[in-house]
Every structure is written in C-alpha cells, then in structure tokens.
Design a protein around this motif. Structure first.
Motif, PDB file in Angstrom:
ATOM      1  N   SER A  47       0.838  -1.204   0.000  1.00 28.19           N
ATOM      2  CA  SER A  47       0.000   0.000   0.000  1.00 28.19           C
ATOM      3  C   SER A  47       0.868   1.248   0.000  1.00 28.19           C
ATOM      4  O   SER A  47       0.587   2.220  -0.717  1.00 28.19           O
ATOM      5  CB  SER A  47      -0.917   0.009   1.220  1.00 28.19           C
ATOM      6  N   ILE A 106       1.183   4.232  -2.918  1.00 31.40           N
ATOM      7  CA  ILE A 106       0.950   5.645  -2.640  1.00 31.40           C
ATOM      8  C   ILE A 106       1.997   6.526  -3.306  1.00 31.40           C
ATOM      9  O   ILE A 106       1.696   7.628  -3.793  1.00 31.40           O
ATOM     10  CB  ILE A 106       0.923   5.901  -1.123  1.00 31.40           C
ATOM     11  N   ALA A 127      -2.323   7.652  -6.062  1.00 29.26           N
ATOM     12  CA  ALA A 127      -3.444   8.046  -5.207  1.00 29.26           C
ATOM     13  C   ALA A 127      -4.729   7.342  -5.631  1.00 29.26           C
ATOM     14  O   ALA A 127      -5.552   6.962  -4.790  1.00 29.26           O
ATOM     15  CB  ALA A 127      -3.631   9.554  -5.261  1.00 29.26           C
ATOM     16  N   ALA A 180      -4.577   3.716  -4.466  1.00 31.31           N
ATOM     17  CA  ALA A 180      -4.778   3.667  -3.019  1.00 31.31           C
ATOM     18  C   ALA A 180      -6.256   3.836  -2.668  1.00 31.31           C
ATOM     19  O   ALA A 180      -6.796   3.114  -1.824  1.00 31.31           O
ATOM     20  CB  ALA A 180      -3.939   4.748  -2.339  1.00 31.31           C
ATOM     21  N   LEU A 181      -6.934   4.777  -3.329  1.00 33.81           N
ATOM     22  CA  LEU A 181      -8.355   4.978  -3.077  1.00 33.81           C
ATOM     23  C   LEU A 181      -9.168   3.756  -3.485  1.00 33.81           C
ATOM     24  O   LEU A 181     -10.126   3.369  -2.802  1.00 33.81           O
ATOM     25  CB  LEU A 181      -8.844   6.216  -3.838  1.00 33.81           C
ATOM     26  N   ILE A 184      -8.853   1.253  -0.815  1.00 36.32           N
ATOM     27  CA  ILE A 184      -9.680   1.669   0.319  1.00 36.32           C
ATOM     28  C   ILE A 184     -11.133   1.233   0.101  1.00 36.32           C
ATOM     29  O   ILE A 184     -11.795   0.728   1.015  1.00 36.32           O
ATOM     30  CB  ILE A 184      -9.593   3.194   0.514  1.00 36.32           C
ATOM     31  N   GLY A 191       1.448   3.166   4.357  1.00 32.34           N
ATOM     32  CA  GLY A 191       0.467   2.138   4.040  1.00 32.34           C
ATOM     33  C   GLY A 191      -0.405   1.795   5.230  1.00 32.34           C
ATOM     34  O   GLY A 191      -1.620   1.590   5.085  1.00 32.34           O
ATOM     35  N   MET A 233      -2.963   4.485   5.706  1.00 32.26           N
ATOM     36  CA  MET A 233      -4.018   4.396   4.696  1.00 32.26           C
ATOM     37  C   MET A 233      -5.045   3.330   5.065  1.00 32.26           C
ATOM     38  O   MET A 233      -6.262   3.568   4.986  1.00 32.26           O
ATOM     39  CB  MET A 233      -3.403   4.076   3.337  1.00 32.26           C
ATOM     40  N   TRP A 239      -7.260   4.444   7.999  1.00 27.74           N
ATOM     41  CA  TRP A 239      -8.324   5.361   7.601  1.00 27.74           C
ATOM     42  C   TRP A 239      -9.434   4.626   6.851  1.00 27.74           C
ATOM     43  O   TRP A 239     -10.611   4.944   6.991  1.00 27.74           O
ATOM     44  CB  TRP A 239      -7.757   6.497   6.752  1.00 27.74           C
TER      45      TRP A 239
END
Length: 260
Positions: free
Chosen positions: A56, A60, A67, A70-71, A74, A227, A230, A233
């Motif tokens: 992760s 990033i 980005a 990464a999203l 998520i 990571g 991330m 969150w």
C-alpha cells in the motif's frame, strides 16, 4: 463497539482474504458505534499485514496514479468489511491493479471536483488579505489575516465533511455522477459529523505517531508507515458507513470494478 450477529465480518465461504466481488450487493453489516482503537488494531490483525502495508505504501508513492490505486484499495476494504464478506480486510493484490485504478479514478475525481469548487473561496480570501496587507494599516492587516485563516479553516472543514460520503458513494457505486446525491451526502453528515470530527482528530494523532516511527527507521519505514495509515483510515471510514446505516441511512450496492 458492538456489531450485529455472532460473527458479522465472517466470509460465508472461500479464502478468508478473498476480495468482495458480488455485483449489486447492498446488505450492510451495521454497528452501533465507532471504535477508534479498533481501527488502529485491525491494521495488524490481517495475517499478511506487513506485506499489505508495504505494498500500500509503495502504491501511494507512484506518481499520479498512486493516489487512485490507493483509493481503489480503500473502497475494496470498505466493501469487504461493511458487507460482511471477511473478518479482516482484503490483501493488497497487484494483480487487481486495474480494478483498484478504475474504482479509485472516480473517487479521486469527485474529491478533485470538490477542491476545485471551493478554490475560489480560498483565492478570494487570499486577495482580500493581500489588499489589506498592501494598505499598511495594522488593523486592516490583522483583519485580512483573520479572514484568510478563517476561510482556510472553513474550506478545510467543508472539504473534510463532504469528501468522506463522496468517497463512500463513488467507491461503492464505481461511478462519478452517482456519487453526487446531495440528499444522501447531507444525511450522512447530519448523522455522522460528530464521529467524523472526533475520529479525524484521534486518528490524525495516530497517523503522526506511525509516520514518526517510520522516519526514525532511517526513513525507510516511511513507506510501510504510510500504508498502515491508509488502511487505518479505510477501516475508520468503513465503521462510519456501518454506523450510518444502523442509524437509518441508506445502504449502497457494491458495484463490480472492471479493469481498464
């Protein structure tokens, strides 16, 4: 923290870390409250936690598309946990890079649009402060600074509260236009603003600790630390979504993301 059912996050079948892929599923496993410490601890409950935070973190730092990837990951975490498909969270899988990128693109785009829409307020406040500074009047200079600082704070708060439900909608629906359901967004903020604010403060402190520890490891630890933050969150946003649905909010279908 409380959840519904004996084992609400258990996957009904298949490998424990299989990613969510059920098209159109919208049955959210609700919970009555947000457990902020659980968001931190669950990062390390996955058997492959170190590999996940490392990959992760690497994602990033990839320019531009990092980005988005990464999203997208998520969103996969939210889908796996919120819809009760696994106890932990899905492993980061570079073989699913395309799916992450596709889903994350829409998530990135909606946050970018929000930033662009609010940018004129920041520019206006900066212009006012600049004009007052040029007057060389101390009172006006102070007023200009207060106006600018207050505007920045206001814009950041608005961006923060709006971005969270937008990320959830665009990530679950895998769509841009569908993310902008303002009734849903305002309902989410109305029901969850206290947890959003409190959680952001607490997890920001944890994030600083993670990043400091990473920097102390000759800065090499910065990548896995990023990571870990991330994923932390992502787990927090997942809990917000579950509590929101428990409080009467509308659940969303988890749409499949295809490769580019």
């Amino acid at each position: 923290m409380s959840t519904s059912g004996d084992n609400p996050f258990a996957s009904p079948e298949g490998p424990p870390n299989e990613p969510p892929q059920t098209e159109g599923s919208e049955t959210v496993v609700t919970r009555t409250s947000v457990d902020y410490m659980e968001c931190v601890g669950d990062v390390f409950n996955n058997p492959n936690w170190f590999v996940n935070i490392l990959l992760s973190g690497i994602a990033i730092i990839i320019p531009i598309i990092g980005a988005m990837v990464a999203l997208g990951y998520i969103a996969e975490i939210i889908g796996a946990r919120a819809y009760g498909r696994m106890k932990n969270y899905p492993d980061f899988d570079f073989n699913r890079f395309g799916e992450y990128l596709t889903r994350g693109f829409w998530m990135f785009l909606v946050t970018f649009v929000v930033s662009i829409c609010l940018m004129p307020l920041t520019m206006l406040a900066g212009g006012i402060m600049g004009a007052f500074q040029a007057s060389e009047n101390e009172a006006l200079m102070v007023i200009g600074f207060v106006i600018y600082f207050g505007t920045i704070l206001f814009v950041n708060l608005i961006t923060f509260f709006i971005t969270c439900p937008l990320i959830i909608r665009s990530g679950m629906l895998n769509d841009f236009v569908g993310a902008f359901d303002f009734n849903w967004i305002m309902d989410f903020i109305k029901k969850m603003w206290v947890e959003q604010l409190l959680g952001s403060i607490l997890l920001y402190i944890f994030a600083i600790v993670f990043m400091l520890v990473g920097c102390l490891a000759l800065c090499v630890g910065y990548i896995p630390a990023a990571g870990a933050v991330m994923i932390m969150w992502a787990l927090f946003i997942t809990q917000l979504y579950q509590v929101y649905v428990h409080r009467g909010g509308q659940g969303l279908p988890f749409k499949e993301a295809t490769k580019l």
